[in-house]
Design a protein around this motif. Structure first.
Motif, mmCIF file in Angstrom:
data_model
loop_
_atom_site.group_PDB
_atom_site.id
_atom_site.type_symbol
_atom_site.label_atom_id
_atom_site.label_comp_id
_atom_site.label_asym_id
_atom_site.label_seq_id
_atom_site.Cartn_x
_atom_site.Cartn_y
_atom_site.Cartn_z
ATOM 1 N N ASP A 323 -7.225 1.538 142.349
ATOM 2 C CA ASP A 323 -7.224 0.450 141.376
ATOM 3 C C ASP A 323 -6.485 0.861 140.102
ATOM 4 N N TYR A 324 -6.711 2.097 139.659
ATOM 5 C CA TYR A 324 -6.042 2.547 138.437
ATOM 6 C C TYR A 324 -4.542 2.686 138.671
ATOM 7 N N TYR A 327 -3.145 -0.711 138.403
ATOM 8 C CA TYR A 327 -3.081 -1.101 136.981
ATOM 9 C C TYR A 327 -1.838 -0.495 136.333
ATOM 10 N N TYR A 328 -1.605 0.785 136.616
ATOM 11 C CA TYR A 328 -0.428 1.445 136.038
ATOM 12 C C TYR A 328 0.856 0.802 136.569
ATOM 13 N N HIS A 331 1.910 -2.637 135.087
ATOM 14 C CA HIS A 331 2.296 -2.786 133.686
ATOM 15 C C HIS A 331 3.326 -1.777 133.209
ATOM 16 N N SER A 391 -6.480 -8.128 127.079
ATOM 17 C CA SER A 391 -6.009 -8.116 128.464
ATOM 18 C C SER A 391 -5.628 -6.703 128.912
ATOM 19 N N ASP A 392 -5.566 -6.520 130.230
ATOM 20 C CA ASP A 392 -5.132 -5.238 130.773
ATOM 21 C C ASP A 392 -3.716 -4.901 130.318
ATOM 22 N N PHE A 396 -2.800 -1.533 128.414
ATOM 23 C CA PHE A 396 -1.765 -0.607 128.883
ATOM 24 C C PHE A 396 -0.784 -0.289 127.763
#
Length: 678
Positions: A323-324, A327-328, A331, A391-392, A396
């Motif tokens: 998941d991480y 995410y990386y 973005h 927000s994510d 980031f």
């Protein structure tokens, strides 16, 4: 002479930073403006003193302030290239420094320099962030504070945010501060006292409104089976899981841990909405830079078995890393810094508590404190509205900000043993204390284990606060006592990497005077004791999967047949062979096992002070006070061995230089030819 404005600033900062309801550790910044004489022109010059990058308000000193010329700083407005290039302004801050400049200016310097007020505070109070992260935060700000506090929509800290706040103050002369959406608060005043009063008024007014108007149970009811276990049970379970969790959290790089079972954590984990809210992550940049954007939360009830919990933690960790990474990948841009690691920094275990991680103990502890801040923020926001973090994408932009990366790159190179956790037995005096002292000086977290708890705690206190060392009781001849010592170690620091079998005693007697009791005592403490300590340590080291070191402080007597010393020398020979046996057995787990053979360590030795010295002096026909020199004179180098020499050997054996060495015995005896290893 210190400028009065600086004196007031330091005093105010320390008061605000000392109370966690006002701001978190190292969070927020404060400033003051004033006039001094320019030593070059002799003319008055307006200056800005502002907390520098990386400092802490509660412990701030004058050396932690950045000092800038206001005329030059305000002129930066004329060359500001716009929000898309605002990061370039940070480099320009250096051209505004006065004299030697003091500490490095932080990204928040703009809000202090551009706001037209003599004193400015930017803080991260839980009550203020609760309003800042509420879905209707702007409406709540107006309702709670009237026109005294103005809402500022989320904007990443920087030059533009400073311009925004300055413009708001100019347009709202009645205002005393702002709520920064998703972030915190900023307040100001003409005097230091006024700025502090305004900051506290915002914090206390927000807290009072939440208390009066907030929902009583914003996290929902209690999830059956997820309530906190009784204290003894939850701490036992935490100790049993600690090595596994630390190993998972250290997949990318070794971490030190911190554990807390504070009610604020266990109550949150027992609530119905804990999984949902935890998944939303934290909001304040100071929080998620320390905690990552969200925690790993175990989805099993409190009474789940250790085996079941471990298996599930491995599954959840794999999912967290994926998941991480997603995410990386979602973005990151071509110029983003490389991913810094996909492991969680906060791990939540229902019924038990929270493990937090960092490069050192202080960082790990502070990460846990920040997550407690986040729980308080979620409670406040949910009690009035809906918790809505940034927000994510915005997270980031903060987490992988080029300026944040540059800040990380400026950090000093870590010491050789930073991030390592050492347990040293018999460490309240003599050789053990010297070893503990050296390891702590090289960056290790140290557990000072000794038969005498009071002395162990006193020795630990000499090394520093509990982020550096703790003292524990440890009768090494008692398996339960040893397990208790290791449990204390893993709950204090997350795990163990380095164990030194140093505890010992000696009864100097010839064969016919050595009783069975004498023999058993010697072997219980050193042979059996080392075996029990190594066994308890190995269980942790193997589970962590991080390798490690086990060191035996043996003796030249393990290979040299000295007179009137049957029980002591035999048990030292036992220890010496344990080194060889365990080096072979534990090598596949990356655990190195080595030994050190000292001789005649008289100065500061607990063994010698307890009567051994007098016995050996009598055996050799010398005065006890001359024993150290007697031992030195019979060596090749003719130099006395002191505890620090043994500590040096431990440092080298457990450092990076001998990373391929195991099963070795190093003599630290100034050269005793009869004890040369063959």
């Amino acid at each position: 002479m210190t400028n009065p404005a600086v004196t007031d600033l330091i005093t105010r900062s320390n008061r605000l930073g000392a109370d966690p309801k006002n701001t978190n550790y190292a969070g927020g910044n404060t400033s003051a403006k004033g006039t001094e004489t320019d030593p070059v022109t002799g003319e008055p010059v307006e200056l800005l003193w502002v907390k520098g990058s990386g400092g802490d308000l509660g412990t701030l000193k004058e050396s932690g302030l950045a000092v800038l010329r206001l005329d030059r700083f305000r002129s930066l407005v004329n060359v500001y290239p716009g929000v898309d290039r605002e990061d370039e302004m940070v480099a320009a801050f250096d051209y505004c420094l006065h004299g030697k400049g003091g500490a490095a200016p932080s990204i928040d310097t703009a809000m202090h320099g551009l706001v037209d007020a003599n004193h400015v505070d930017h803080l991260h109070p839980d009550s203020g962030i609760a309003i800042a992260t509420a879905a209707d935060g702007e409406e709540l700000t107006a309702k709670i504070f009237g026109d005294k506090v103005v809402w500022v929509p989320w904007r990443r800290p920087g030059f533009q945010l400073g311009l925004d706040i300055a413009a708001i103050k100019d347009r709202n002369p009645q205002a005393i501060g702002t709520i920064l959406g998703g972030h915190g608060i900023t307040a100001w005043g003409d005097t230091s006292e006024e700025a502090e009063q305004n900051s506290l008024w915002i914090i206390e007014t927000a807290a009072a409104y939440i208390a009066e108007h907030g929902e009583a149970e914003p996290f929902g009811g209690v999830r059956a089976g997820f309530e906190a276990l009784p204290e003894v049970e939850r701490r036992a379970k935490a100790a049993a899981l600690a090595a596994t969790i630390r190993g998972l959290a250290s997949t990318d790089k070794p971490m030190v841990g911190h554990f807390t079972d504070a009610a604020v954590v266990t109550d949150f984990l027992a609530s119905e909405r804990a999984p949902e809210l935890a998944a939303l992550g934290t909001s304040c940049p100071d929080h998620f830079l320390r905690t990552k954007v969200k925690p790993l939360i175990l989805d099993l009830p409190a009474d789940a078995s250790i085996e079941e919990s471990i298996a599930r933690l491995h599954e959840l960790h794999e999912a967290y890393r994926a998941d991480y990474q997603a995410y990386y990948d979602a973005h990151a841009t071509a110029d983003s810094p490389a991913i810094r690691g996909a492991d969680p920094l906060i791990v939540l275990i229902p019924g038990v508590g929270m493990f937090s991680y960092g490069a050192n103990k202080q960082t790990a502890r502070v990460a846990g404190e920040f997550y407690i801040n986040a729980i308080n923020v979620m409670r406040g926001a949910e009690s009035l509205s809906t918790y809505t973090p940034i927000s994510d994408a915005e997270k980031f932009r903060i987490e992988y900000w080029a300026l944040e990366e540059a800040k990380l790159q400026r950090m000093p190179k870590p010491k050789t043993h930073q991030g390592r956790i050492a347990l040293v037995t018999g460490a309240a005096s003599g050789i053990g204390k010297a070893i503990a002292t050296r390891l702590a000086a090289e960056g290790a977290c140290v557990v000072v284990a000794d038969l005498d708890l009071e002395k162990a705690q006193a020795a630990a206190a000499e090394l520093g606060n509990t982020d550096v060392a703790i003292g524990v009781a440890a009768n090494v001849a008692d398996a339960d006592a040893i397990q208790a010592a290791f449990d204390a170690a893993v709950l204090a620091f997350g795990g163990v990497d380095l164990v030194v079998n140093n505890a010992g005693l000696s009864l100097s007697k010839p064969l016919l005077e050595t009783t069975e009791k004498d023999w058993d005592l010697q072997h219980d403490v050193m042979a059996k004791g080392s075996f029990l300590v190594s066994k308890a340590a190995a269980k942790i080291l193997i589970e962590q999967k991080l390798g490690g070191d086990v060191i035996y402080i043996s003796s030249k007597n393990s290979v040299f047949a000295g007179p009137n010393n049957i029980a002591y020398s035999a048990t030292k020979a036992d220890q010496a062979h344990q080194v060889r046996l365990l080096a072979v057995e534990l090598g596949e787990h990356g655990v190195r096992v080595n030994g050190i053979n000292p001789d005649g360590v008289v100065r500061g030795s607990g063994i010698f002070a307890a009567g051994w010295g007098a016995n050996r002096a009598a055996t050799y026909g010398v005065k006890e006070e001359d024993l150290g020199q007697f031992y030195a004179n019979r060596t090749i180098l003719k130099r006395e061995v002191v505890p620090e020499n043994v500590a040096d050997a431990v440092y080298v054996l457990t450092g990076p230089e001998l990373s391929r060495t195991t099963g070795l015995h190093i003599p630290v005896d100034s050269g005793v030819a009869a004890a040369f290893l063959r």
